[in-house]
Design a protein around this motif. Sequence first.
Motif, short mmCIF file in Angstrom:
data_model
loop_
_atom_site.label_atom_id
_atom_site.label_comp_id
_atom_site.label_asym_id
_atom_site.label_seq_id
_atom_site.Cartn_x
_atom_site.Cartn_y
_atom_site.Cartn_z
N MET A 82 85.36 53.92 23.76
CA MET A 82 85.11 52.50 23.50
C MET A 82 85.76 51.99 22.22
N LEU A 83 86.40 52.88 21.45
CA LEU A 83 86.92 52.47 20.15
C LEU A 83 88.44 52.47 20.04
N ASP A 84 89.09 53.19 20.92
CA ASP A 84 90.54 53.36 20.82
C ASP A 84 91.26 52.62 21.96
N PRO A 85 92.54 52.30 21.77
CA PRO A 85 93.31 51.67 22.86
C PRO A 85 93.30 52.55 24.11
N LEU A 86 93.35 51.90 25.26
CA LEU A 86 93.33 52.62 26.53
C LEU A 86 94.71 53.10 26.95
N ASP A 87 95.75 52.63 26.27
CA ASP A 87 97.13 52.93 26.67
C ASP A 87 97.35 52.55 28.13
N PHE A 88 96.84 51.38 28.47
CA PHE A 88 97.03 50.87 29.83
C PHE A 88 98.50 50.56 30.05
N GLN A 89 98.95 50.63 31.30
CA GLN A 89 100.38 50.48 31.59
C GLN A 89 100.92 49.09 31.27
N ILE A 90 100.07 48.06 31.37
CA ILE A 90 100.46 46.74 30.88
C ILE A 90 99.91 46.63 29.46
N LYS A 91 100.78 46.48 28.51
CA LYS A 91 100.35 46.51 27.12
C LYS A 91 99.75 45.16 26.70
N PRO A 92 98.50 45.17 26.22
CA PRO A 92 97.90 43.92 25.73
C PRO A 92 98.45 43.55 24.36
N VAL A 93 98.28 42.30 23.99
CA VAL A 93 98.68 41.88 22.65
C VAL A 93 97.82 42.60 21.62
N THR A 94 96.52 42.65 21.89
CA THR A 94 95.58 43.38 21.04
C THR A 94 94.87 44.42 21.90
N GLY A 95 95.16 45.68 21.68
CA GLY A 95 94.61 46.73 22.53
C GLY A 95 93.46 47.51 21.92
N LYS A 96 93.32 47.43 20.59
CA LYS A 96 92.28 48.21 19.91
C LYS A 96 91.04 47.36 19.71
N PRO A 97 89.88 47.81 20.19
CA PRO A 97 88.64 47.04 19.99
C PRO A 97 88.35 46.81 18.51
N ASN A 98 87.72 45.67 18.24
CA ASN A 98 87.35 45.33 16.87
C ASN A 98 85.96 45.88 16.59
N PHE A 99 85.94 47.04 15.95
CA PHE A 99 84.66 47.70 15.66
C PHE A 99 84.82 48.42 14.32
N ASN A 100 84.16 47.92 13.29
CA ASN A 100 84.33 48.47 11.95
C ASN A 100 83.86 49.92 11.86
N VAL A 101 84.50 50.67 10.97
CA VAL A 101 84.08 52.05 10.72
C VAL A 101 82.78 52.03 9.93
N PRO A 102 81.95 53.09 10.04
CA PRO A 102 80.64 53.11 9.37
C PRO A 102 80.72 52.83 7.87
N ALA A 103 81.83 53.20 7.21
CA ALA A 103 81.94 52.97 5.77
C ALA A 103 81.86 51.48 5.42
N LYS A 104 82.18 50.61 6.39
CA LYS A 104 82.15 49.17 6.15
C LYS A 104 80.90 48.51 6.72
N TRP A 105 79.96 49.30 7.22
CA TRP A 105 78.76 48.74 7.83
C TRP A 105 77.76 48.29 6.76
N ASP A 106 77.01 47.23 7.10
CA ASP A 106 75.80 46.93 6.34
C ASP A 106 74.61 47.50 7.12
N ALA A 107 73.42 47.26 6.65
CA ALA A 107 72.24 47.88 7.26
C ALA A 107 71.97 47.40 8.67
N LEU A 108 72.54 46.23 9.05
CA LEU A 108 72.26 45.65 10.37
C LEU A 108 73.31 46.02 11.43
N THR A 109 74.48 46.49 11.00
CA THR A 109 75.60 46.61 11.93
C THR A 109 75.30 47.45 13.15
#
Length: 711
Positions: free
Chosen positions: A399-426
């Motif tokens: 759920m976090l990395d590009p799927l490398d689908f055969q049709i390349k999307p403009v934005t392929g990587k999901p927007n999900f911050n790494v835990p180091a950038k999380w606040d207590a609610l994330t």
Amino acid sequence: MAKSTTQNIRQIITKRFNGFFVIMLGAFGLLLFFLFKVVFVDGPTLKADASSKYLKERSIEAVRGNIYASDGSLLATSLPKYRLGMDFSVFKTSKMRDVFQKNMRPLAEHLSAFYKDRTADEYYYKLKSGFEQRKPYVLINMRLLDFQERKTVLTFPVFKLHPKNPIKTGVVFDKVNVRYAPFGQTAYRTVGYMKDKVRVGLEGAFDKELAGVPGHGIFEKMDKNMWRPLDGNKEILPQRGLDLHTTLDVDIQDIVELALMKSLDAYKGNYATAIVMETATGEIKAISNLMKNEKSPTGYSEFVNYAIEVSENDPGSVFKLPAMMAMLEESHMPLTATVTTGGKYTVYNKTMTDSHDYGTLTAQGVIEHSSNIGTIKLMQRVFGSKPSKWYDYLRNFHMLDPLDFQIKPVTGKPNFNVPAKWDALTYMWTSVGYSSNTSPLHLLSFYNAIANNGYWVQPIIVKNATKGNEVVIDYTQTQKRDSKPICSKETLDKIRIMLKGVVESGTGNNLKGTPYGIAGKTGTAQRRVNGNYIKGTYYVSFIGYFPVNNPKYTMLVAMDKPLGSSEGTYARQVTAPVFKDISDHIYARDMKIQRKLSGYLPDSLNNASLHHLIHPLDHSILYANLGFPRIEEDGRWLSFQLNKKEVKNYGLSFAPKKVANVVGMNLRDALFVLENQGLKVRAQGLGFVQSQSIPAGFPIQKNALITIQLH
């Protein structure tokens, strides 16, 4: 004295003559010098310069490969088109010149009547100017002609004089390969297109394979940007592009598009998208993205491939399922574990609400009723002391990395911050589908793993590329598949019970009662605009699979900003019914997943009267699965008639140059037939064609507008 004067005059004349002779001799010498310089010194350079302007080695475009659907139907192909020009240098003899001059006026009149863009006089003076100047090339008209129009032009005066060798008449047809989609707007954005240097969809993703290898040859410049190959030069012939064989099913694609159109008509959403995937193989059987477009014959067009792009909207409650799977894996929580919900829950000065006060719910009930509060409280219970493990599970779920689908999307990587950038609610807010962005295809591939006994398989839309009958590239060989399931069997069984419960007694209970069974999850998320959530506007989705006990298809349906009363635009009301509409039609056409009936059919069916026009490619389904009377398979459309217990089939033939009868056809088939006849089609309504504005049998007028009414 007179003699001396005469001598002086002679001397003066002689001196002047000698001087003039010297000057002339010098000028002649200078002329010889410059002539020598031009011929022998500057000659090669000047010749090269002239050749670079009028003779040039140019690339010869290769014929682009075809794109096929899974049943062999053409989705995109290249057709030859022609521009009409004339070579007046062929009229060398007085006899040929006389013939042309005699027929120049009639030819101009035919050109004017054919193109309808200039008067006969204008064409006459264009022809006359080219003839008098003996021009080797004059472009007569820029409009591209198809093969039938080319044949018509060859019947014009002058051009018809040498039917076996029309080049002798001066006619020149400049060939141009034009991309053509036989099914029109079907899967338009997915199949893709080429516009200037822009290539999108499959046309763009597989441009290298489709394009082939261009050739080379010497061309002569004829007129502005027009070039003609020189006879006798040794050219390197181009190599045709590879053909792509996709996984798309044109029938399922048609079902999906009609269902989305109907829903968009009802709810006036910004756009809608749907994807149908074959569970075991990961093959995409249909993918559709529709937005309103008044210029389109259907009222809708595909501009953006929302299905594969990371959405600007939060995914909503469909993201609760990965959260629940992670919690079950981490804690082995039983389905009967309870949690108190209530209407609101405040944590760290932020308040989360449910659409209803559900009181105390089991873990199973949290998913079935899609409780935000229940999910957040369970996440606190399981991951409160180790929130980063939630992130680790998501990576394992793809759920976090590009799927490398055969049709390349403009934005392929999901927007999900790494835990180091999380606040207590994330970690809590992301578990209910907020504060993150992903693509519909990411979500579908996760749900597909659940349907596929826990095994994740990479989505694929092109199976192979061929050259003739030879498979040159087999894309299934590089398709990624997990060797281990994404969760334990214990967790998988619990998740499947929850998804069945959503349909049987939860937020998707308007889908229950089908003979095949559906399991899935609703998703309703408030829309976020410029970072702010807009109350009362939603991005809604439903993801699930069917048949429930032996899944063959996994499907996602989503719509942005359906209009209506607040609770009337939840996923339950908007996207869940679309899912059922599509799954019902797929089930009806897929004989392999249908239940076998025993006993006798009721009289209501035995006495049924049906009449339908069937596409040639659907014949085999009737023969192989229903045992209907067989007719010769010669590529004709089939008229299927069932009256009580008697079935009559007969093939249809469309009269040449006459408008076809499309009454009884679905929209896809009607567009296919009429557009192939050169008509412009405007469609109104949904379903099957009830009437057509130009009656069947009328002579075809090129580019005439025909309106078809569907019901």
